[in-house]
Every structure is written in structure tokens, then in C-alpha cells.
Design a protein around this motif. Structure first.
Motif, PDB file in Angstrom:
ATOM      1  N   THR A 137       0.867  -1.176   0.000  1.00 53.93           N
ATOM      2  CA  THR A 137       0.000   0.000   0.000  1.00 53.93           C
ATOM      3  C   THR A 137       0.904   1.226   0.000  1.00 53.93           C
ATOM      4  O   THR A 137       1.154   1.827   1.043  1.00 53.93           O
TER       5      THR A 137
ATOM      6  N   GLY B 209       0.847   4.297  -0.671  1.00 57.60           N
ATOM      7  CA  GLY B 209       0.457   5.633  -0.257  1.00 57.60           C
ATOM      8  C   GLY B 209       0.272   5.819   1.227  1.00 57.60           C
ATOM      9  O   GLY B 209      -0.146   6.900   1.656  1.00 57.60           O
ATOM     10  N   PHE B 210       0.587   4.800   2.034  1.00 53.35           N
ATOM     11  CA  PHE B 210       0.290   4.875   3.463  1.00 53.35           C
ATOM     12  C   PHE B 210       1.519   4.551   4.299  1.00 53.35           C
ATOM     13  O   PHE B 210       2.059   3.448   4.216  1.00 53.35           O
TER      14      PHE B 210
ATOM     15  N   ALA C  75      -4.881   7.885  -6.853  1.00 51.12           N
ATOM     16  CA  ALA C  75      -5.364   7.505  -5.526  1.00 51.12           C
ATOM     17  C   ALA C  75      -5.459   5.987  -5.392  1.00 51.12           C
ATOM     18  O   ALA C  75      -5.068   5.412  -4.365  1.00 51.12           O
TER      19      ALA C  75
ATOM     20  N   ALA D 265      -2.014   4.549  -5.094  1.00 52.66           N
ATOM     21  CA  ALA D 265      -1.500   4.730  -3.738  1.00 52.66           C
ATOM     22  C   ALA D 265      -2.175   3.775  -2.761  1.00 52.66           C
ATOM     23  O   ALA D 265      -1.562   3.319  -1.787  1.00 52.66           O
ATOM     24  N   ALA D 266      -3.444   3.467  -3.000  1.00 55.81           N
ATOM     25  CA  ALA D 266      -4.180   2.555  -2.120  1.00 55.81           C
ATOM     26  C   ALA D 266      -3.613   1.151  -2.160  1.00 55.81           C
ATOM     27  O   ALA D 266      -3.637   0.422  -1.160  1.00 55.81           O
TER      28      ALA D 266
ATOM     29  N   ARG E  24      -9.262   3.223   1.357  1.00 52.22           N
ATOM     30  CA  ARG E  24      -7.869   3.659   1.215  1.00 52.22           C
ATOM     31  C   ARG E  24      -7.728   4.667   0.088  1.00 52.22           C
ATOM     32  O   ARG E  24      -6.992   5.658   0.204  1.00 52.22           O
TER      33      ARG E  24
ATOM     34  N   ALA F  24      -6.281   8.400   0.263  1.00 50.10           N
ATOM     35  CA  ALA F  24      -5.122   8.788  -0.538  1.00 50.10           C
ATOM     36  C   ALA F  24      -5.440  10.028  -1.375  1.00 50.10           C
ATOM     37  O   ALA F  24      -4.610  10.935  -1.506  1.00 50.10           O
TER      38      ALA F  24
ATOM     39  N   ARG G 137      -3.980  10.595   5.685  1.00 53.68           N
ATOM     40  CA  ARG G 137      -3.123   9.545   6.250  1.00 53.68           C
ATOM     41  C   ARG G 137      -2.882   9.924   7.711  1.00 53.68           C
ATOM     42  O   ARG G 137      -1.853  10.497   8.057  1.00 53.68           O
TER      43      ARG G 137
END
Length: 215
Positions: free
Chosen positions: A3, A5-6, A165, A168-169, A189, A193, A198
Motif C-alpha cells: 500500500t 500511499g500509506f 489515488a 497509492a491505495a 484507502r 489517498a 493519512r
């Protein structure tokens, strides 16, 4: 659990953005709206909430029981007595958390996106229905149903901001899911994103929040 983006500690063990898990009841039927360049009070009003019921909100340290969300606990709402909406702004984006999914309708995302804005809504039902709606300037540009989502085929056709998005998820695989079974948390998610959410509930406690009963 790829994941990208996190950062660490911003997702729970299931791959759900942790701030949503921390707000939600144990068996949620809920939604998250995000909109760029609209204040929280205006976003609540666009979703049909009554301004006279808006209250500044300080989130309590815990939930009183498994059926009550943290925002509902803050208002002292009884379980099953409609929804509680919680709104705040982080950077350019405002979020509205709806703890009972009452604001999920055909026109809610488009109403938020009026006058040139970008908005999105992610919902997850108690029956594991999950989807994301994306709108710009009052027009719905994409609706993603998790049951039908094929990232390899669908990503190229998404609007660029939404595609980024979902990239990124990323994807989360669970041992208890059969191969090819949908990742039901990907839309939560992706919407986080998209709006840069976040964060944790502790982060939300540091910003002004509005809460209101709804329904």
C-alpha cells in the motif's frame, strides 16, 4: 501488504485507514465524503444537515459499547437513533464521516462537487457492499463497485487524480479470502489517498471538528 500511499501505523491490520477504524463502531455501515476547497460547515449543509444542529466536537477517549461510533459518543447519541456526521478539514480537503451511511445517495457527491470542486464518496455497508463515487463540477465522472473492480483493466480509464489515488491505495491480501476475492477496503484507502487523510484519531483531535445528528 503493498500500500505505497500509506506510512506505517496509518492502516489497521485489515488494511483500513486507521482513523476510520478508530471512529467506527465494531460492525460499521458507514461512508466517508471528501471535498476540496469547501469548509466543513458548508460540506455538512450540502449533504442536507441542519446548521442549527451543528456542534463543535471533542472526540472522547473511547466508545461506550461496540454499537456506538466515537462521533456518536461525543454527541451522546443512542444506538440506532439516526446517523452522526463528523466533519473537519486537513489542508485543502474537508472530510465528512457518516457513521450510518445515511448520506449516501445519487446526488450527494455531485452536490459537494458543485461550482468547480472535486469530491468523492466511499461507502461500506454491513453487507460488505463497497463503492467509490468521484465527481467534478457537479458531474459524476466515475463510480467504482469493488465487486466489479479489475485494477489492471480499470486504472487506465480512470481520471488521473483518481487513478493516482487507487495506485497509492495498493492491494491487501488476506489469508481468509479466496484468490481473486475483492479487497473490500480499497475504496476507503483510495479516498483517503485522494484527500491526503493519512492520519489517526489523535491527529483529528488537534483540528477543529463539527458534529451533527442526521436523519
Amino acid at each position: 501488504m503493498p500500500t505505497p500511499g500509506f506510512p506505517p501505523d496509518t492502516l489497521d491490520g485489515e488494511g483500513i485507514p486507521i482513523w476510520i477504524t478508530q471512529l467506527a463502531s465494531d460492525d460499521p455501515n458507514h461512508a466517508v465524503h471528501v471535498v476540496r476547497d469547501l469548509e466543513p460547515a458548508d460540506a455538512l449543509e450540502a449533504l442536507g444537515a441542519k446548521p442549527r444542529l451543528f456542534r463543535p466536537c471533542e472526540l472522547p477517549g473511547s466508545k461506550p459499547d461496540e454499537w456506538t461510533s466515537l462521533p456518536a459518543a461525543a454527541l451522546g447519541a443512542e444506538p440506532g437513533a439516526g446517523a452522526t456526521l463528523l466533519a473537519g478539514r486537513i489542508g485543502a480537503w474537508t472530510f465528512v464521516y457518516d457513521d450510518a451511511g445515511y448520506t449516501v445517495g445519487d446526488d450527494d457527491t455531485t452536490a459537494l462537487s458543485a461550482n468547480g470542486r472535486v469530491a468523492a464518496t466511499s461507502m461500506f455497508s454491513i453487507n460488505a457492499d463497497a463503492s467509490l463515487t468521484y465527481a467534478v463540477d457537479g458531474k459524476e465522472l466515475a463510480w467504482i463497485n469493488v465487486d466489479d473492480l479489475d485494477l489492471e483493466k480499470d486504472l487506465p480509464g480512470m481520471p488521473a487524480e483518481l487513478r493516482a489515488a487507487f495506485e497509492a491505495a495498493g492491494t491487501v491480501e488476506h489469508d481468509y479470502l479466496d484468490p481473486g476475492e475483492p479487497d473490500y477496503d480499497i475504496c476507503m484507502r483510495a479516498i483517503c489517498a485522494l484527500a491526503g487523510l493519512r492520519c489517526t484519531v489523535e491527529d483529528l483531535r488537534r483540528i477543529p471538528l463539527l458534529a451533527t445528528p442526521f436523519g
